[in-house]
Write a protein that holds these residues in place. Structure first.
Motif, PDB file in Angstrom:
ATOM      1  N   GLN A   1      24.472  36.205  39.494  1.00 26.14           N
ATOM      2  CA  GLN A   1      25.551  36.924  40.148  1.00 26.14           C
ATOM      3  C   GLN A   1      25.626  38.347  39.589  1.00 26.14           C
ATOM      4  O   GLN A   1      25.575  38.543  38.378  1.00 26.14           O
TER       5      GLN A   1
ATOM      6  N   GLU B   1      31.623  42.792  44.458  1.00 30.40           N
ATOM      7  CA  GLU B   1      32.885  42.136  44.763  1.00 30.40           C
ATOM      8  C   GLU B   1      32.633  40.735  45.307  1.00 30.40           C
ATOM      9  O   GLU B   1      31.661  40.495  46.014  1.00 30.40           O
ATOM     10  N   LEU B   2      33.536  39.827  44.996  1.00 28.04           N
ATOM     11  CA  LEU B   2      33.495  38.476  45.539  1.00 28.04           C
ATOM     12  C   LEU B   2      34.357  38.451  46.789  1.00 28.04           C
ATOM     13  O   LEU B   2      35.343  39.175  46.883  1.00 28.04           O
ATOM     14  N   SER B   3      33.999  37.622  47.752  1.00 29.05           N
ATOM     15  CA  SER B   3      34.844  37.495  48.936  1.00 29.05           C
ATOM     16  C   SER B   3      34.975  36.020  49.306  1.00 29.05           C
ATOM     17  O   SER B   3      34.086  35.214  49.052  1.00 29.05           O
ATOM     18  N   TRP B   4      36.097  35.704  49.900  1.00 27.18           N
ATOM     19  CA  TRP B   4      36.439  34.343  50.288  1.00 27.18           C
ATOM     20  C   TRP B   4      36.869  34.337  51.744  1.00 27.18           C
ATOM     21  O   TRP B   4      37.479  35.273  52.230  1.00 27.18           O
TER      22      TRP B   4
ATOM     23  N   GLU C   1      37.177  37.221  55.558  1.00 26.37           N
ATOM     24  CA  GLU C   1      36.793  37.625  54.206  1.00 26.37           C
ATOM     25  C   GLU C   1      37.889  38.424  53.518  1.00 26.37           C
ATOM     26  O   GLU C   1      38.388  39.407  54.061  1.00 26.37           O
TER      27      GLU C   1
ATOM     28  N   ASP D   1      40.065  38.435  49.238  1.00 23.44           N
ATOM     29  CA  ASP D   1      39.957  37.961  47.862  1.00 23.44           C
ATOM     30  C   ASP D   1      40.531  36.541  47.765  1.00 23.44           C
ATOM     31  O   ASP D   1      41.191  36.056  48.683  1.00 23.44           O
ATOM     32  N   GLU D   2      40.260  35.881  46.662  1.00 24.09           N
ATOM     33  CA  GLU D   2      40.639  34.474  46.505  1.00 24.09           C
ATOM     34  C   GLU D   2      42.146  34.261  46.615  1.00 24.09           C
ATOM     35  O   GLU D   2      42.601  33.320  47.273  1.00 24.09           O
TER      36      GLU D   2
ATOM     37  N   PHE E   1      32.579  31.077  50.082  1.00 25.15           N
ATOM     38  CA  PHE E   1      32.564  32.041  48.994  1.00 25.15           C
ATOM     39  C   PHE E   1      31.289  32.866  49.105  1.00 25.15           C
ATOM     40  O   PHE E   1      30.216  32.330  49.358  1.00 25.15           O
TER      41      PHE E   1
ATOM     42  N   ASP F   1      29.072  36.271  47.268  1.00 21.86           N
ATOM     43  CA  ASP F   1      28.955  37.210  46.169  1.00 21.86           C
ATOM     44  C   ASP F   1      27.688  38.031  46.352  1.00 21.86           C
ATOM     45  O   ASP F   1      26.956  37.854  47.311  1.00 21.86           O
ATOM     46  N   TYR F   2      27.448  38.919  45.421  1.00 23.19           N
ATOM     47  CA  TYR F   2      26.211  39.691  45.392  1.00 23.19           C
ATOM     48  C   TYR F   2      25.368  39.164  44.240  1.00 23.19           C
ATOM     49  O   TYR F   2      25.900  38.725  43.224  1.00 23.19           O
TER      50      TYR F   2
END
Length: 77
Positions: A15, A20-23, A41, A43-44, A67, A69-70
Motif C-alpha cells: 500500500q 488516499e484510501l476510499s470507501w 467513493e 472516506d471511511e 475499499f 487504495d493506491y
C-alpha cells in the motif's frame, strides 16, 4: 543451437502510504431483491455514517463495502 536463460524477478506490492484510501458502500438488504441504495467513493467515516443513517431510516442491516487504495510495486531483493 541457442540457449535461452530466463531470469525471474520477485515483486512485492504494498500500500502506498501517500495515497488516499476510499470507501463505497451499498445496501444489499431485501427479501426479493437488494435495496440497491449506495453511497459512492468517500472516506471511511462518511461511509459508516451513511450506513448507520440508512439502517436507522429503513431497518436494513446488510451492506457491501468496497475499499480502494493506491499501491506501489518493488523488486524484492
Amino acid at each position: 543451437m541457442t540457449r535461452t536463460v530466463y531470469r525471474f524477478v520477485d515483486y512485492k506490492v504494498t500500500q502506498d502510504p501517500t495515497g488516499e484510501l476510499s470507501w463505497a458502500i451499498e445496501c444489499v438488504s431485501g427479501d426479493e431483491a437488494d435495496c440497491g441504495e449506495s453511497f459512492g467513493e468517500t472516506d471511511e467515516d462518511k461511509a459508516v455514517r451513511w450506513a448507520a443513517e440508512h439502517c436507522r431510516d429503513t431497518g436494513h442491516t446488510r451492506f457491501r463495502r468496497t475499499f480502494a487504495d493506491y499501491a506501489t510495486v518493488e523488486k524484492r531483493v
